[in-house]
Design an enzyme around this catalytic site. Structure first.
Site, short mmCIF file in Angstrom:
data_model
loop_
_atom_site.label_atom_id
_atom_site.label_comp_id
_atom_site.label_asym_id
_atom_site.label_seq_id
_atom_site.Cartn_x
_atom_site.Cartn_y
_atom_site.Cartn_z
N GLY A 37 -38.97 -65.25 3.93
CA GLY A 37 -37.84 -64.34 3.77
C GLY A 37 -37.05 -64.54 2.49
O GLY A 37 -36.04 -63.86 2.26
N SER A 38 -37.52 -65.45 1.63
CA SER A 38 -36.78 -65.71 0.39
C SER A 38 -36.94 -64.56 -0.61
O SER A 38 -36.10 -64.40 -1.50
CB SER A 38 -37.22 -67.04 -0.24
OG SER A 38 -38.60 -67.03 -0.52
N GLY A 39 -38.04 -63.80 -0.48
CA GLY A 39 -38.24 -62.67 -1.39
C GLY A 39 -39.52 -62.75 -2.21
O GLY A 39 -39.75 -61.93 -3.11
N SER A 41 -42.77 -62.03 -1.59
CA SER A 41 -43.64 -60.84 -1.57
C SER A 41 -42.97 -59.65 -2.24
O SER A 41 -43.61 -58.93 -3.02
CB SER A 41 -43.97 -60.43 -0.12
OG SER A 41 -44.46 -61.52 0.57
N SER A 108 -46.08 -72.34 0.44
CA SER A 108 -46.58 -73.55 -0.26
C SER A 108 -45.49 -74.63 -0.29
O SER A 108 -44.97 -74.98 -1.36
CB SER A 108 -47.08 -73.22 -1.66
OG SER A 108 -46.28 -72.30 -2.36
N1 LIG Z 1 -44.83 -72.21 11.37
C1 LIG Z 1 -44.67 -71.34 10.37
N2 LIG Z 1 -44.05 -71.73 9.23
C2 LIG Z 1 -43.89 -70.86 8.23
N3 LIG Z 1 -44.33 -69.57 8.25
C3 LIG Z 1 -44.96 -69.14 9.37
C4 LIG Z 1 -45.14 -70.00 10.47
N4 LIG Z 1 -45.80 -69.30 11.45
C5 LIG Z 1 -46.00 -68.07 10.98
N5 LIG Z 1 -45.49 -67.95 9.73
C6 LIG Z 1 -45.65 -66.74 8.92
O1 LIG Z 1 -46.67 -67.06 7.96
C7 LIG Z 1 -46.22 -66.82 6.65
C8 LIG Z 1 -46.44 -68.04 5.76
O2 LIG Z 1 -47.77 -68.20 5.46
P1 LIG Z 1 -48.20 -69.00 4.16
O3 LIG Z 1 -49.67 -68.92 4.09
O4 LIG Z 1 -47.42 -68.50 3.00
O5 LIG Z 1 -47.71 -70.48 4.52
S1 LIG Z 1 -48.08 -71.85 3.78
O6 LIG Z 1 -48.01 -71.61 2.33
O7 LIG Z 1 -49.42 -72.26 4.18
O8 LIG Z 1 -47.07 -72.81 4.23
C9 LIG Z 1 -44.74 -66.54 6.71
O9 LIG Z 1 -44.63 -65.40 5.90
P2 LIG Z 1 -43.55 -65.20 4.75
O10 LIG Z 1 -42.33 -64.78 5.49
O11 LIG Z 1 -44.16 -64.07 3.96
O12 LIG Z 1 -43.37 -66.41 3.92
C10 LIG Z 1 -44.44 -66.27 8.17
O13 LIG Z 1 -44.41 -64.88 8.38
N1 LIG Z 2 -32.49 -59.25 -4.40
C1 LIG Z 2 -33.53 -59.23 -3.56
N2 LIG Z 2 -34.77 -59.55 -4.00
C2 LIG Z 2 -35.83 -59.56 -3.14
N3 LIG Z 2 -35.74 -59.26 -1.83
C3 LIG Z 2 -34.52 -58.95 -1.33
C4 LIG Z 2 -33.38 -58.91 -2.17
N4 LIG Z 2 -32.30 -58.59 -1.41
C5 LIG Z 2 -32.75 -58.40 -0.16
N5 LIG Z 2 -34.09 -58.61 -0.09
C6 LIG Z 2 -34.89 -58.46 1.14
O1 LIG Z 2 -35.29 -59.75 1.56
C7 LIG Z 2 -36.53 -59.67 2.26
C8 LIG Z 2 -37.48 -60.65 1.62
O2 LIG Z 2 -38.69 -60.63 2.36
P1 LIG Z 2 -40.08 -60.99 1.72
O3 LIG Z 2 -40.22 -60.43 0.35
O4 LIG Z 2 -41.13 -60.62 2.73
O5 LIG Z 2 -39.94 -62.57 1.60
P2 LIG Z 2 -41.09 -63.68 1.64
O6 LIG Z 2 -42.34 -63.06 1.07
O7 LIG Z 2 -40.54 -64.78 0.79
O8 LIG Z 2 -41.23 -64.07 3.08
C9 LIG Z 2 -37.02 -58.23 2.14
O9 LIG Z 2 -36.69 -57.54 3.33
C10 LIG Z 2 -36.20 -57.69 0.97
O10 LIG Z 2 -35.97 -56.29 1.05
#
Ligand SMILES: Nc1ncnc2c1ncn2[C@@H]1O[C@H](COP(=O)(O)OS(=O)(=O)O)[C@@H](OP(=O)(O)O)[C@H]1O
Ligand SMILES: Nc1ncnc2c1ncn2[C@@H]1O[C@H](COP(=O)(O)OP(=O)(O)O)[C@@H](O)[C@H]1O
Length: 203
Positions: A37-39, A41, A108
């Site tokens: 959720g940090s942004g 993707s 990562s």
């Molecule tokens: N236990 C746990 N911890 C963290 N994340 C979890 C977990 N289980 C499922 N997810 C979902 O999987 C996405 C992260 O996968 P990654 O391949 O990026 O993870 S890693 O780099 O191997 O740590 C991550 O997606 P992002 O939100 O896009 O980061 C989550 O949606």
């Molecule tokens: N300034 C910003 N830059 C990127 N994403 C943002 C920003 N403000 C809010 N967001 C929201 O934060 C969320 C980030 O999700 P995502 O890109 O899937 O993160 P991650 O891939 O790190 O899990 C999205 O819903 C996006 O619309």
């Protein structure tokens, strides 16, 4: 360490330099790392679009997507995450050889895993982008309701809740999406690529 014996590296007639010359730009991996959720993707997808519009060859490898296919046999233990990152590092190296910019969006969380990728890619081909958005903000966004589940104990070993995230010590770029817009983040990355001679912004 390769398990196979009796293997020989096959050379080709076209190399990375030939491809870079043809494409008119260098190649490298933009390695986004940060909490769920940090942004990662959102920024990677935007930068890919902006590079594409400038006729620069690029491709996004996204953690969630890769876990549907190539890495569908991996979970979230430290060992599986290490293997996840190792494979993506190797794929990114192939893409760099193919002349592309790869934008990887994986949590990562372990510094050692990321540093190994830096090593296999070599000088200037690994650009670490730390998406340093505070946990409180990521949790508040909770795009996929996974933090909610992790807090309730329905997901074990969730990064930032009950599994570690080791921040990069010397990332090439740091972005805090709670403090800067998506447009500003994309510009920061494109400007970095231009100022370090990876791409040219001249029309
Ligand atoms: N236990 C746990 N911890 C963290 N994340 C979890 C977990 N289980 C499922 N997810 C979902 O999987 C996405 C992260 O996968 P990654 O391949 O990026 O993870 S890693 O780099 O191997 O740590 C991550 O997606 P992002 O939100 O896009 O980061 C989550 O949606
Ligand atoms: N300034 C910003 N830059 C990127 N994403 C943002 C920003 N403000 C809010 N967001 C929201 O934060 C969320 C980030 O999700 P995502 O890109 O899937 O993160 P991650 O891939 O790190 O899990 C999205 O819903 C996006 O619309």
């Amino acid at each position: 360490m390769a398990k196979s014996e009796n293997i020989t590296w096959q050379t080709t007639k076209i190399n990375k330099q030939d491809r870079r010359k043809r494409f008119g730009h260098k190649s490298a991996v933009l390695w986004f790392t940060g909490l769920s959720g940090s942004g990662k993707s959102t920024i990677a997808v935007e930068v890919e679009k902006q590079l594409f519009d400038r006729h620069i060859n690029s491709y996004v490898l996204d953690g969630d997507n890769i876990r549907f296919g190539l890495n569908s046999n991996l979970g979230f233990s430290a060992e599986d995450r290490a293997e996840n990152i190792r494979r993506i590092g190797e794929v990114s190296k192939l893409f760099a050889d193919a002349g592309l910019f790869t934008l990887t969006a994986f949590i990562s969380p372990y510094r050692a895993d990321r540093d190994k990728v830096r090593e296999i890619l070599g000088d200037g081909e690994f650009i670490e982008v730390f998406v340093d958005t505070p946990l409180e903000v990521c949790e508040k966004r909770d795009v996929k309701h996974l933090y909610e589940k992790a807090r309730r104990g329905e997901i074990k070993g969730f990064t930032g809740i009950d599994a570690p995230y080791e921040a990069p010590e010397e990332p090439e770029l740091t972005i805090d999406t709670s403090a800067q817009s998506l447009e500003a983040s994309a510009k920061q990355i494109i400007d970095y690529l231009a100022s370090h001679d990876y791409i040219s912004l001249a029309e």
